[in-house]
Structure formats: structure tokens, C-alpha cells
Design a protein around this motif. Sequence first.
Motif: not given
Length: 199
Positions: A107-113, A117-120, A149-159
Motif C-alpha cells: 500500500a504505497p503512499l505519496r509523499p506528505h501522506s 491516507e494510512f487509515r484508508a 517529526q522524522d527528518p528523513l522521509g516525507q510521510l506525516r503520521l502523528t503519534t
Amino acid sequence: MAKLNFGGTVENVVTREEFPLAKAQEVLKNETVAVIGYGVQGPGQALNQKENGKKVAIIDWDVHHGNGTQDIFWNDPSILYCSTHEMPLYPGTGAETERGVGNIVNAPLRPHSGGPEFRAAFERKIIPALDKFAPELIIVSAGFDAHEQDPLGQLRLTTAGFGRLTRMLLDVADEVCAGRAVIVTEGGYDLDAIEIGCQ
């Protein structure tokens, strides 16, 4: 290492030391256990259970696709491998069309997901695959580099988003495999996000 008494029910155990593969085998024999540990690899646990004739599901959330895990189990119908990951991104694998012998769910996700998007991805792909496969153990390879908060990737999942995904998987574990789940931290480059995510 936390000493575990498998005679009763253990809801959660948090350890920052290695979790021996033999303990994953005990999880299959006993009551509800969710374990978070550093230094354990999901593929190793799955191979250990496969030798015992058990069906195992590996759920991998991370910025990077778990190409090594996917390759190990590509032709193995006793292992279900499901991955959410940022795409496009190194290693360039993890397309939805990569299905193994029907045991691979990408289930690949686009940057800034983020959370929606994760839930879907979980509701539309991963949870239905788990329900159909009915594993005897669920192993979560929990990469915290998908954290906002991770500096490497561009996914945006919160705690909180990680918490919701964890709850979804533990609910499935309760339904299909008597709550047997092992959660393994796999990566992340923001130490605060990792620490908060493991609580």
C-alpha cells in the motif's frame, strides 16, 4: 529484559533489549501478548514460526519499503507480508502490483501522506487481507520514520496516528489470533518521536 509469565494474560510489555525469537514461539502458545522490543527482526520471528507450521502476518509501516522481507517471503503462502511506505523513494520497490503468490500486499503512499491516507490503506487493503489470511501471529515491523517529526522521509503520521494503527492491528489480533501480536521497532531518526511512539 522483562521477565514474562506466560501463565496468564499480558496486555503489553515494553523492553529496550533484545526479544529472543523463542519468546515469539511462546506467544503462539499462550494468551494475549503485545510486545514492543528493540533489536528483533520480523522476518526472523516469522521464519521461526513457519518452522512450526504456523501462519504469520508481518505488517510493516515505514518510510521505506521492506524489500528484503518481501523477497524472503515472495513465494511463501504461509506468510502474509503487508507494507505501507512512501513511494517514490528508495529502494524503489513496493508497487501494488508486487503480489508474490497472493501473500504480498503493498500500500504505497505519496509523499506528505498522513493519518487519513494510512487509515484508508489499512481499512481498504491491510485489514481485509489479515481477516482473509487469519494468521496465528501478527508481527508489526514498526518504523517510526513515517512520523511527521522524522527528518528523513516525507510521510506525516502523528503519534496519535500510530496509536490508531496499533489499535486497529491489536483489534484484528483479538479477532483472528487470540490477541497474539508482537510489535517490533524497526527505525526512525527522531529520537523523541520514537520514544513517544513506544509508550
